[in-house]
Design a protein around this motif. Structure first.
Motif, mmCIF file in Angstrom:
data_model
loop_
_atom_site.group_PDB
_atom_site.id
_atom_site.type_symbol
_atom_site.label_atom_id
_atom_site.label_comp_id
_atom_site.label_asym_id
_atom_site.label_seq_id
_atom_site.Cartn_x
_atom_site.Cartn_y
_atom_site.Cartn_z
ATOM 1 N N VAL A 183 0.813 -1.220 0.000
ATOM 2 C CA VAL A 183 0.000 0.000 0.000
ATOM 3 C C VAL A 183 0.846 1.269 0.000
ATOM 4 O O VAL A 183 1.976 1.290 0.478
ATOM 5 C CB VAL A 183 -0.988 0.070 1.199
ATOM 6 N N SER A 184 0.226 2.302 -0.554
ATOM 7 C CA SER A 184 0.783 3.655 -0.494
ATOM 8 C C SER A 184 0.277 4.326 0.771
ATOM 9 O O SER A 184 -0.578 3.788 1.470
ATOM 10 C CB SER A 184 0.276 4.482 -1.677
ATOM 11 N N ALA A 185 0.739 5.532 0.983
ATOM 12 C CA ALA A 185 0.203 6.362 2.056
ATOM 13 C C ALA A 185 -1.190 6.851 1.653
ATOM 14 O O ALA A 185 -1.526 6.863 0.466
ATOM 15 C CB ALA A 185 1.121 7.546 2.281
ATOM 16 N N MET A 186 -1.998 7.240 2.624
ATOM 17 C CA MET A 186 -3.310 7.805 2.315
ATOM 18 C C MET A 186 -3.114 9.032 1.420
ATOM 19 O O MET A 186 -2.140 9.771 1.588
ATOM 20 C CB MET A 186 -4.030 8.207 3.620
ATOM 21 N N GLU A 190 -1.113 12.450 1.939
ATOM 22 C CA GLU A 190 -0.284 12.356 3.138
ATOM 23 C C GLU A 190 1.196 12.645 2.849
ATOM 24 O O GLU A 190 1.854 13.377 3.586
ATOM 25 C CB GLU A 190 -0.456 10.969 3.781
ATOM 26 N N THR A 191 1.715 12.064 1.766
ATOM 27 C CA THR A 191 3.134 12.284 1.454
ATOM 28 C C THR A 191 3.392 13.771 1.194
ATOM 29 O O THR A 191 4.373 14.332 1.686
ATOM 30 C CB THR A 191 3.550 11.415 0.251
ATOM 31 N N ASN A 192 2.478 14.408 0.481
ATOM 32 C CA ASN A 192 2.622 15.854 0.243
ATOM 33 C C ASN A 192 2.543 16.641 1.549
ATOM 34 O O ASN A 192 3.270 17.617 1.730
ATOM 35 C CB ASN A 192 1.538 16.361 -0.711
ATOM 36 N N GLY A 230 4.124 7.683 6.109
ATOM 37 C CA GLY A 230 2.755 7.606 5.588
ATOM 38 C C GLY A 230 2.331 6.171 5.333
ATOM 39 O O GLY A 230 1.213 5.757 5.668
ATOM 40 N N GLU A 231 3.234 5.385 4.782
ATOM 41 C CA GLU A 231 2.923 3.997 4.435
ATOM 42 C C GLU A 231 2.807 3.114 5.678
ATOM 43 O O GLU A 231 2.114 2.104 5.675
ATOM 44 C CB GLU A 231 3.988 3.441 3.481
ATOM 45 N N GLN A 232 3.512 3.509 6.732
ATOM 46 C CA GLN A 232 3.435 2.691 7.949
ATOM 47 C C GLN A 232 2.041 2.776 8.572
ATOM 48 O O GLN A 232 1.555 1.825 9.182
ATOM 49 C CB GLN A 232 4.507 3.138 8.950
ATOM 50 N N GLY A 261 4.703 0.218 0.890
ATOM 51 C CA GLY A 261 5.328 0.546 -0.379
ATOM 52 C C GLY A 261 6.311 1.685 -0.217
ATOM 53 O O GLY A 261 6.426 2.283 0.858
ATOM 54 N N PHE A 262 7.082 1.952 -1.281
ATOM 55 C CA PHE A 262 7.832 3.205 -1.405
ATOM 56 C C PHE A 262 9.112 3.249 -0.566
ATOM 57 O O PHE A 262 9.907 4.160 -0.698
ATOM 58 C CB PHE A 262 6.858 4.334 -1.023
ATOM 59 N N GLN A 263 9.325 2.253 0.308
ATOM 60 C CA GLN A 263 10.443 2.373 1.238
ATOM 61 C C GLN A 263 11.331 1.146 1.250
ATOM 62 O O GLN A 263 10.918 0.055 0.912
ATOM 63 C CB GLN A 263 9.918 2.609 2.652
ATOM 64 N N GLY A 320 11.311 7.178 -4.560
ATOM 65 C CA GLY A 320 10.830 8.177 -5.518
ATOM 66 C C GLY A 320 9.318 8.187 -5.526
ATOM 67 O O GLY A 320 8.675 7.172 -5.207
ATOM 68 N N ARG A 321 8.737 9.337 -5.892
ATOM 69 C CA ARG A 321 7.292 9.477 -5.850
ATOM 70 C C ARG A 321 6.631 8.379 -6.684
ATOM 71 O O ARG A 321 7.107 8.050 -7.761
ATOM 72 C CB ARG A 321 6.853 10.864 -6.349
ATOM 73 N N GLY A 322 5.565 7.839 -6.156
ATOM 74 C CA GLY A 322 4.880 6.745 -6.831
ATOM 75 C C GLY A 322 5.605 5.409 -6.677
ATOM 76 O O GLY A 322 5.284 4.434 -7.352
ATOM 77 N N GLY A 323 6.570 5.365 -5.761
ATOM 78 C CA GLY A 323 7.448 4.194 -5.646
ATOM 79 C C GLY A 323 6.795 2.924 -5.145
ATOM 80 O O GLY A 323 7.376 1.839 -5.254
ATOM 81 N N SER A 324 5.587 3.017 -4.640
ATOM 82 C CA SER A 324 4.925 1.799 -4.159
ATOM 83 C C SER A 324 4.678 0.806 -5.295
ATOM 84 O O SER A 324 4.655 -0.406 -5.075
ATOM 85 C CB SER A 324 3.587 2.138 -3.498
ATOM 86 N N ASP A 325 4.493 1.323 -6.492
ATOM 87 C CA ASP A 325 4.337 0.432 -7.653
ATOM 88 C C ASP A 325 5.571 -0.440 -7.801
ATOM 89 O O ASP A 325 5.482 -1.644 -8.057
ATOM 90 C CB ASP A 325 4.183 1.250 -8.950
HETATM 91 N N1 ASP Z 1 3.325 7.722 -0.996
HETATM 92 C C1 ASP Z 1 4.304 7.868 -2.022
HETATM 93 C C2 ASP Z 1 3.946 9.017 -2.955
HETATM 94 O O1 ASP Z 1 2.973 9.702 -2.730
HETATM 95 C C3 ASP Z 1 4.524 6.587 -2.778
HETATM 96 C C4 ASP Z 1 3.342 6.111 -3.584
HETATM 97 O O2 ASP Z 1 2.238 6.600 -3.453
HETATM 98 O O3 ASP Z 1 3.522 5.175 -4.357
HETATM 99 O O4 ASP Z 1 4.631 9.266 -3.895
#
Ligand code: ASP
Ligand code: MG
Length: 411
Positions: free
Chosen positions: A40-43, A46-48, A73-75, A135-137, A149-154
Protein backbone atom coordinates in the motif's frame (compact mmCIF):
# COMPACT_ATOMS: atom_id res chain seq x y z
CA UNK A 1 -3.99 -21.56 -6.27
CA UNK A 2 -2.30 -18.43 -7.50
CA UNK A 3 0.14 -16.11 -5.80
CA UNK A 4 -0.94 -12.53 -6.36
CA UNK A 5 0.73 -9.30 -5.37
CA UNK A 6 -1.69 -6.39 -5.19
CA UNK A 7 -0.88 -2.74 -4.81
CA UNK A 8 -3.37 -0.13 -3.67
CA UNK A 9 -2.56 3.52 -4.29
CA UNK A 10 -3.20 6.55 -2.13
CA UNK A 11 -6.77 7.26 -3.23
CA UNK A 12 -7.70 3.59 -2.76
CA UNK A 13 -6.68 3.85 0.90
CA UNK A 14 -7.61 7.51 1.27
CA UNK A 15 -10.12 7.02 4.08
CA UNK A 16 -10.80 4.41 6.74
CA UNK A 17 -13.91 3.41 4.83
CA UNK A 18 -11.90 2.83 1.66
CA UNK A 19 -9.35 0.82 3.60
CA UNK A 20 -12.19 -1.43 4.73
CA UNK A 21 -13.28 -1.77 1.10
CA UNK A 22 -9.74 -2.81 0.18
CA UNK A 23 -9.84 -5.37 2.97
CA UNK A 24 -13.07 -6.84 1.54
CA UNK A 25 -11.55 -7.03 -1.91
CA UNK A 26 -8.40 -8.72 -0.62
CA UNK A 27 -10.50 -11.16 1.38
CA UNK A 28 -12.40 -12.00 -1.81
CA UNK A 29 -9.12 -13.05 -3.47
CA UNK A 30 -8.13 -15.08 -0.43
CA UNK A 31 -11.54 -16.76 -0.24
CA UNK A 32 -11.17 -17.77 -3.89
CA UNK A 33 -8.05 -19.69 -2.85
CA UNK A 34 -5.22 -17.32 -3.65
CA UNK A 35 -2.18 -16.30 -1.64
CA UNK A 36 -2.03 -12.53 -1.47
CA UNK A 37 0.65 -9.98 -0.68
CA UNK A 38 -0.66 -6.43 -0.48
CA UNK A 39 1.50 -3.35 -0.95
CA UNK A 40 0.00 0.00 0.00
CA UNK A 41 0.78 3.65 -0.49
CA UNK A 42 0.20 6.36 2.06
CA UNK A 43 -3.31 7.80 2.31
CA UNK A 44 -3.81 10.28 -0.51
CA UNK A 45 -2.30 13.67 0.21
CA UNK A 46 -0.28 12.36 3.14
CA UNK A 47 3.13 12.28 1.45
CA UNK A 48 2.62 15.85 0.24
CA UNK A 49 1.53 16.90 3.71
CA UNK A 50 4.72 15.45 5.20
CA UNK A 51 6.86 17.18 2.58
CA UNK A 52 5.07 20.43 3.45
CA UNK A 53 5.94 20.02 7.13
CA UNK A 54 9.59 19.53 6.30
CA UNK A 55 9.69 22.50 4.01
CA UNK A 56 8.17 24.70 6.66
CA UNK A 57 11.37 24.08 8.61
CA UNK A 58 13.89 24.05 5.78
CA UNK A 59 13.29 24.40 2.03
CA UNK A 60 16.15 21.95 1.44
CA UNK A 61 15.92 19.45 4.27
CA UNK A 62 18.53 16.80 4.89
CA UNK A 63 17.78 13.93 2.45
CA UNK A 64 18.22 11.23 5.06
CA UNK A 65 15.76 12.83 7.46
CA UNK A 66 13.40 13.51 4.59
CA UNK A 67 13.18 9.78 3.87
CA UNK A 68 12.65 9.00 7.56
CA UNK A 69 9.77 11.45 7.45
CA UNK A 70 8.01 10.60 4.18
CA UNK A 71 8.21 6.86 4.74
CA UNK A 72 5.88 7.19 7.72
CA UNK A 73 2.75 7.61 5.59
CA UNK A 74 2.92 4.00 4.43
CA UNK A 75 3.44 2.69 7.95
CA UNK A 76 0.03 4.09 8.88
CA UNK A 77 -1.78 2.38 6.01
CA UNK A 78 -0.19 -1.06 6.47
CA UNK A 79 -1.31 -1.14 10.09
CA UNK A 80 -4.81 0.10 9.33
CA UNK A 81 -5.27 -2.34 6.46
CA UNK A 82 -4.06 -5.26 8.58
CA UNK A 83 -6.55 -4.29 11.28
CA UNK A 84 -9.32 -4.08 8.70
CA UNK A 85 -8.37 -7.50 7.30
CA UNK A 86 -8.37 -9.05 10.75
CA UNK A 87 -11.75 -7.49 11.45
CA UNK A 88 -13.00 -9.04 8.20
CA UNK A 89 -11.82 -12.42 9.46
CA UNK A 90 -8.65 -12.61 7.43
CA UNK A 91 -5.34 -13.34 9.12
CA UNK A 92 -2.91 -10.58 8.18
CA UNK A 93 0.40 -9.06 9.19
CA UNK A 94 1.99 -5.77 8.26
CA UNK A 95 5.67 -5.13 7.62
CA UNK A 96 7.73 -2.05 6.87
CA UNK A 97 10.24 -2.16 4.04
CA UNK A 98 13.15 -2.75 6.38
CA UNK A 99 11.36 -5.58 8.18
CA UNK A 100 11.09 -7.58 4.97
CA UNK A 101 14.58 -6.49 3.94
CA UNK A 102 13.81 -4.46 0.88
CA UNK A 103 17.46 -3.63 0.47
CA UNK A 104 18.27 -0.55 -1.60
CA UNK A 105 21.22 1.63 -2.46
CA UNK A 106 21.66 4.83 -0.43
CA UNK A 107 20.31 7.33 -2.94
CA UNK A 108 17.81 9.02 -0.65
CA UNK A 109 14.49 9.92 -2.27
CA UNK A 110 15.31 7.87 -5.37
CA UNK A 111 16.80 4.66 -4.05
CA UNK A 112 16.92 1.53 -6.18
CA UNK A 113 15.95 -1.87 -4.88
CA UNK A 114 18.89 -4.29 -4.82
CA UNK A 115 17.20 -7.34 -3.40
CA UNK A 116 14.38 -8.61 -1.24
CA UNK A 117 14.62 -11.38 1.27
CA UNK A 118 11.46 -13.28 0.45
CA UNK A 119 11.78 -15.85 3.27
CA UNK A 120 9.65 -13.91 5.71
CA UNK A 121 7.00 -13.25 3.10
CA UNK A 122 6.83 -16.94 2.19
CA UNK A 123 6.71 -17.96 5.81
CA UNK A 124 3.61 -15.87 6.45
CA UNK A 125 1.98 -16.82 3.17
CA UNK A 126 2.48 -20.49 3.92
CA UNK A 127 0.93 -19.93 7.33
CA UNK A 128 -2.19 -18.73 5.52
CA UNK A 129 -1.71 -15.03 6.17
CA UNK A 130 -2.11 -12.02 3.98
CA UNK A 131 1.13 -10.07 4.09
CA UNK A 132 0.77 -6.30 3.99
CA UNK A 133 3.95 -4.46 3.02
CA UNK A 134 4.66 -0.74 3.11
CA UNK A 135 5.33 0.55 -0.38
CA UNK A 136 7.83 3.20 -1.41
CA UNK A 137 10.44 2.37 1.24
CA UNK A 138 13.50 0.29 1.79
CA UNK A 139 16.64 0.13 3.85
CA UNK A 140 20.26 0.59 2.80
CA UNK A 141 23.35 -1.39 3.78
CA UNK A 142 23.86 0.78 6.88
CA UNK A 143 20.26 0.40 8.03
CA UNK A 144 19.13 3.85 6.93
CA UNK A 145 15.55 4.22 5.74
CA UNK A 146 15.35 5.07 2.05
CA UNK A 147 12.48 5.88 -0.31
CA UNK A 148 12.09 4.95 -3.95
CA UNK A 149 10.83 8.18 -5.52
CA UNK A 150 7.29 9.48 -5.85
CA UNK A 151 4.88 6.74 -6.83
CA UNK A 152 7.45 4.19 -5.65
CA UNK A 153 4.93 1.80 -4.16
CA UNK A 154 4.34 0.43 -7.65
CA UNK A 155 7.98 -0.54 -7.80
CA UNK A 156 7.79 -2.17 -4.38
CA UNK A 157 4.87 -4.30 -5.60
CA UNK A 158 6.60 -5.37 -8.81
CA UNK A 159 9.85 -6.11 -7.01
CA UNK A 160 8.03 -8.31 -4.50
CA UNK A 161 6.14 -10.03 -7.33
CA UNK A 162 9.45 -10.69 -9.08
CA UNK A 163 11.12 -11.97 -5.91
CA UNK A 164 8.21 -14.32 -5.18
CA UNK A 165 7.70 -15.24 -8.85
CA UNK A 166 4.07 -14.25 -8.39
CA UNK A 167 1.51 -15.17 -11.02
CA UNK A 168 0.41 -11.58 -11.43
CA UNK A 169 1.07 -8.15 -10.02
CA UNK A 170 -2.15 -6.15 -9.82
CA UNK A 171 -1.96 -2.40 -9.48
CA UNK A 172 -5.24 -1.07 -8.10
CA UNK A 173 -5.72 2.60 -8.67
CA UNK A 174 -8.45 5.16 -9.28
CA UNK A 175 -8.67 4.46 -13.00
CA UNK A 176 -9.84 1.18 -14.51
CA UNK A 177 -6.89 0.70 -16.82
CA UNK A 178 -4.45 2.33 -19.18
CA UNK A 179 -6.07 4.66 -21.69
CA UNK A 180 -5.07 5.77 -25.17
CA UNK A 181 -4.49 9.16 -23.53
CA UNK A 182 -5.59 11.07 -20.44
CA UNK A 183 -9.43 11.14 -20.54
CA UNK A 184 -9.38 14.51 -18.79
CA UNK A 185 -7.70 15.95 -21.86
CA UNK A 186 -9.49 13.84 -24.49
CA UNK A 187 -12.88 12.52 -23.34
CA UNK A 188 -12.88 10.08 -26.29
CA UNK A 189 -9.86 8.27 -24.85
CA UNK A 190 -10.37 4.48 -24.86
CA UNK A 191 -9.23 1.87 -22.35
CA UNK A 192 -6.66 -0.53 -23.75
CA UNK A 193 -7.07 -4.26 -23.02
CA UNK A 194 -3.37 -4.88 -23.47
CA UNK A 195 -0.22 -2.93 -23.92
CA UNK A 196 3.40 -4.04 -24.08
CA UNK A 197 5.97 -3.25 -21.39
CA UNK A 198 7.87 -1.21 -23.91
CA UNK A 199 4.85 0.92 -24.80
CA UNK A 200 3.84 1.29 -21.18
CA UNK A 201 7.35 2.39 -20.36
CA UNK A 202 7.08 5.15 -22.91
CA UNK A 203 3.59 6.09 -21.74
CA UNK A 204 4.69 6.15 -18.10
CA UNK A 205 7.96 7.96 -18.68
CA UNK A 206 6.17 10.52 -20.76
CA UNK A 207 3.86 11.40 -17.98
CA UNK A 208 0.88 9.04 -18.09
CA UNK A 209 0.83 8.89 -14.34
CA UNK A 210 -0.77 5.48 -14.06
CA UNK A 211 2.38 3.62 -13.06
CA UNK A 212 5.82 4.55 -11.85
CA UNK A 213 8.33 4.09 -14.63
CA UNK A 214 10.73 2.00 -12.60
CA UNK A 215 7.94 -0.39 -11.83
CA UNK A 216 7.36 -1.00 -15.53
CA UNK A 217 11.10 -1.40 -16.17
CA UNK A 218 11.31 -3.91 -13.39
CA UNK A 219 8.25 -5.80 -14.60
CA UNK A 220 9.62 -5.95 -18.14
CA UNK A 221 13.03 -7.09 -17.00
CA UNK A 222 11.66 -9.93 -14.90
CA UNK A 223 8.62 -10.54 -17.08
CA UNK A 224 6.12 -9.98 -14.28
CA UNK A 225 2.61 -9.80 -15.76
CA UNK A 226 1.24 -6.49 -14.61
CA UNK A 227 -2.44 -5.57 -14.50
CA UNK A 228 -3.86 -2.12 -13.85
CA UNK A 229 -7.34 -2.18 -12.27
CA UNK A 230 -9.73 0.13 -10.47
CA UNK A 231 -10.26 -0.29 -6.76
CA UNK A 232 -13.52 1.61 -7.12
CA UNK A 233 -15.27 -0.90 -9.40
CA UNK A 234 -17.77 -3.01 -7.47
CA UNK A 235 -16.61 -6.16 -9.24
CA UNK A 236 -13.08 -6.59 -10.58
CA UNK A 237 -12.91 -5.77 -14.29
CA UNK A 238 -10.20 -6.94 -16.66
CA UNK A 239 -8.31 -3.67 -16.44
CA UNK A 240 -5.31 -3.42 -18.74
CA UNK A 241 -2.77 -6.20 -18.92
CA UNK A 242 0.84 -5.19 -19.52
CA UNK A 243 2.89 -8.00 -21.04
CA UNK A 244 5.52 -8.90 -23.57
CA UNK A 245 4.79 -8.28 -27.23
CA UNK A 246 2.86 -11.11 -28.81
CA UNK A 247 4.15 -12.67 -32.00
CA UNK A 248 1.83 -12.79 -34.93
CA UNK A 249 -0.60 -10.25 -33.60
CA UNK A 250 -0.83 -7.27 -35.91
CA UNK A 251 -0.09 -4.36 -33.61
CA UNK A 252 -2.03 -1.13 -33.92
CA UNK A 253 0.05 1.63 -35.47
CA UNK A 254 -0.34 3.78 -32.41
CA UNK A 255 -1.35 2.60 -28.96
CA UNK A 256 -1.52 5.91 -27.23
CA UNK A 257 -0.62 9.54 -26.85
CA UNK A 258 1.36 10.57 -23.83
CA UNK A 259 2.18 14.05 -22.70
CA UNK A 260 4.43 15.57 -20.12
CA UNK A 261 4.09 19.02 -18.61
CA UNK A 262 6.91 18.48 -16.14
CA UNK A 263 9.78 19.55 -18.31
CA UNK A 264 11.57 22.83 -18.84
CA UNK A 265 13.66 23.77 -21.84
CA UNK A 266 17.12 25.28 -21.45
CA UNK A 267 18.97 26.86 -24.34
CA UNK A 268 22.49 28.13 -24.59
CA UNK A 269 23.05 30.33 -27.63
CA UNK A 270 26.22 31.08 -29.52
CA UNK A 271 28.48 28.33 -28.25
CA UNK A 272 31.60 27.62 -30.33
CA UNK A 273 30.95 24.69 -32.67
CA UNK A 274 33.84 22.48 -31.62
CA UNK A 275 34.36 18.86 -30.62
CA UNK A 276 33.48 18.33 -26.99
CA UNK A 277 30.90 21.07 -26.67
CA UNK A 278 27.98 18.77 -25.92
CA UNK A 279 30.10 17.07 -23.31
CA UNK A 280 31.15 20.38 -21.75
CA UNK A 281 27.53 21.49 -21.52
CA UNK A 282 25.91 18.28 -20.37
CA UNK A 283 28.80 16.85 -18.33
CA UNK A 284 28.30 19.19 -15.34
CA UNK A 285 24.53 18.69 -15.57
CA UNK A 286 24.98 14.93 -15.35
CA UNK A 287 27.48 15.28 -12.50
CA UNK A 288 24.83 17.21 -10.58
CA UNK A 289 22.58 14.17 -11.04
CA UNK A 290 20.12 16.06 -13.22
CA UNK A 291 18.45 13.92 -15.85
CA UNK A 292 18.38 15.32 -19.34
CA UNK A 293 15.61 14.26 -21.68
CA UNK A 294 15.48 15.79 -25.14
CA UNK A 295 18.57 17.31 -26.74
CA UNK A 296 18.85 19.39 -29.88
CA UNK A 297 21.94 21.02 -31.34
CA UNK A 298 21.30 23.36 -34.21
CA UNK A 299 23.37 23.45 -37.38
CA UNK A 300 26.30 25.80 -36.85
CA UNK A 301 26.35 29.26 -38.39
CA UNK A 302 29.47 31.47 -38.30
CA UNK A 303 31.26 28.88 -36.21
CA UNK A 304 28.76 28.94 -33.37
CA UNK A 305 25.70 26.90 -32.57
CA UNK A 306 22.68 26.81 -30.24
CA UNK A 307 22.24 23.91 -27.88
CA UNK A 308 18.88 23.09 -26.30
CA UNK A 309 17.86 20.40 -23.84
CA UNK A 310 15.05 19.65 -21.43
CA UNK A 311 15.16 18.73 -17.75
CA UNK A 312 12.52 18.14 -15.11
CA UNK A 313 10.93 21.43 -14.05
CA UNK A 314 11.88 20.86 -10.45
CA UNK A 315 15.54 20.89 -11.51
CA UNK A 316 15.29 23.84 -13.83
CA UNK A 317 16.83 26.34 -11.37
CA UNK A 318 19.70 24.06 -10.49
CA UNK A 319 20.38 23.27 -14.15
CA UNK A 320 20.18 26.93 -15.11
CA UNK A 321 22.72 27.87 -12.49
CA UNK A 322 25.15 25.25 -13.79
CA UNK A 323 24.49 26.19 -17.38
CA UNK A 324 25.23 29.87 -16.72
CA UNK A 325 28.66 28.94 -15.40
CA UNK A 326 29.37 26.68 -18.36
CA UNK A 327 28.20 29.34 -20.80
CA UNK A 328 30.61 31.83 -19.29
CA UNK A 329 33.50 29.39 -19.56
CA UNK A 330 32.63 28.62 -23.18
CA UNK A 331 32.12 32.24 -24.09
CA UNK A 332 28.54 31.57 -25.16
CA UNK A 333 26.26 34.45 -26.04
CA UNK A 334 23.29 33.80 -23.76
CA UNK A 335 21.31 31.30 -21.74
CA UNK A 336 17.51 30.98 -21.77
CA UNK A 337 14.96 28.93 -19.88
CA UNK A 338 11.34 28.21 -20.79
CA UNK A 339 8.97 26.11 -18.74
CA UNK A 340 5.81 26.92 -20.70
CA UNK A 341 6.25 23.78 -22.75
CA UNK A 342 4.65 20.38 -23.09
CA UNK A 343 5.99 17.26 -24.70
CA UNK A 344 3.43 15.26 -26.67
CA UNK A 345 4.32 11.77 -27.88
CA UNK A 346 2.79 9.10 -30.06
CA UNK A 347 3.61 5.63 -28.82
CA UNK A 348 3.18 2.26 -30.51
CA UNK A 349 5.17 -0.86 -31.29
CA UNK A 350 3.27 -0.94 -34.57
CA UNK A 351 5.42 1.98 -35.73
CA UNK A 352 8.15 -0.52 -36.47
CA UNK A 353 6.19 -1.86 -39.39
CA UNK A 354 4.38 1.28 -40.49
CA UNK A 355 6.10 4.22 -42.17
CA UNK A 356 4.88 7.80 -42.24
CA UNK A 357 3.72 8.10 -38.64
CA UNK A 358 5.94 11.11 -37.92
CA UNK A 359 4.94 13.03 -41.02
CA UNK A 360 1.27 12.44 -40.31
CA UNK A 361 1.84 13.76 -36.80
CA UNK A 362 3.57 16.90 -38.07
CA UNK A 363 0.88 17.44 -40.68
CA UNK A 364 -1.84 17.15 -38.05
CA UNK A 365 -0.16 19.69 -35.78
CA UNK A 366 0.54 22.04 -38.68
CA UNK A 367 -3.14 22.03 -39.65
CA UNK A 368 -3.94 23.26 -36.14
CA UNK A 369 -1.29 25.98 -36.39
CA UNK A 370 0.83 24.43 -33.65
CA UNK A 371 4.53 25.25 -33.88
CA UNK A 372 6.92 22.39 -33.09
CA UNK A 373 9.93 23.46 -31.00
CA UNK A 374 11.78 20.16 -30.64
CA UNK A 375 11.42 16.68 -32.11
CA UNK A 376 12.79 13.32 -31.07
CA UNK A 377 12.07 9.83 -32.27
CA UNK A 378 12.75 6.28 -31.26
CA UNK A 379 11.71 2.96 -32.70
CA UNK A 380 8.29 3.08 -31.04
CA UNK A 381 7.78 6.78 -30.31
CA UNK A 382 7.67 10.22 -31.87
CA UNK A 383 7.81 13.17 -29.48
CA UNK A 384 7.43 16.88 -30.03
CA UNK A 385 7.81 19.82 -27.67
CA UNK A 386 5.23 22.56 -28.20
CA UNK A 387 3.91 25.57 -26.31
CA UNK A 388 2.00 24.40 -23.25
CA UNK A 389 -1.14 26.22 -24.35
CA UNK A 390 -1.54 23.73 -27.22
CA UNK A 391 -1.71 20.64 -25.02
CA UNK A 392 -5.46 19.96 -25.35
CA UNK A 393 -5.69 20.99 -28.96
CA UNK A 394 -2.66 18.92 -29.96
CA UNK A 395 -3.65 15.77 -28.11
CA UNK A 396 -7.23 15.83 -29.38
CA UNK A 397 -6.20 16.48 -32.95
CA UNK A 398 -3.75 13.58 -32.87
CA UNK A 399 -6.19 11.24 -31.14
CA UNK A 400 -8.63 11.96 -33.91
CA UNK A 401 -6.11 11.80 -36.78
CA UNK A 402 -4.89 8.37 -35.68
CA UNK A 403 -8.41 7.06 -35.00
CA UNK A 404 -7.62 6.05 -31.44
CA UNK A 405 -11.20 5.96 -30.22
CA UNK A 406 -11.69 2.80 -32.27
CA UNK A 407 -10.24 -0.55 -31.25
CA UNK A 408 -8.14 -1.06 -34.39
CA UNK A 409 -6.96 2.34 -35.44
CA UNK A 410 -6.18 2.82 -39.08
CA UNK A 411 -5.93 -0.93 -39.66
N1 ASP B 1 3.33 7.72 -1.00
C1 ASP B 1 4.30 7.87 -2.02
C2 ASP B 1 3.95 9.02 -2.96
O1 ASP B 1 2.97 9.70 -2.73
C3 ASP B 1 4.52 6.59 -2.78
C4 ASP B 1 3.34 6.11 -3.58
O2 ASP B 1 2.24 6.60 -3.45
O3 ASP B 1 3.52 5.17 -4.36
O4 ASP B 1 4.63 9.27 -3.89
MG1 MG C 1 0.67 6.44 -6.78
Amino acid sequence: MALIVQKYGGTSVGTVERIENVARRVKGWVDRGNQVVVVVSAMSGETNRLIGLAQAIDPHPDPREMDVLVSTGEQVTIALLSMALQKAGCDARSYTGSQVHIRTDSAYSKARILDIDDARLRHDLNAGRVVVVAGFQGVDEQGNITTLGRGGSDTTAVAIAAALKADECQIYTDVDGVYTTDPRVEPKARKLDRITFEEMLEMASLGSKVLQIRAVEFAGKYNVPLRVLSSFDEVDGEGTLITLEEDGVEAAKISGIAFNRDEAKLTVRGVPDQPGVAYKILGPIGEANIEVDMIVQNIAKDGTTDFTFTVHRSEQEKALEILRKTAEQLGAREVEADDQIVKISLVGVGMRSHAGIASKMFETLAKEGINIQMISTSEIKVSVVVDEKYLELGVRALHDAFGLEEANPGA
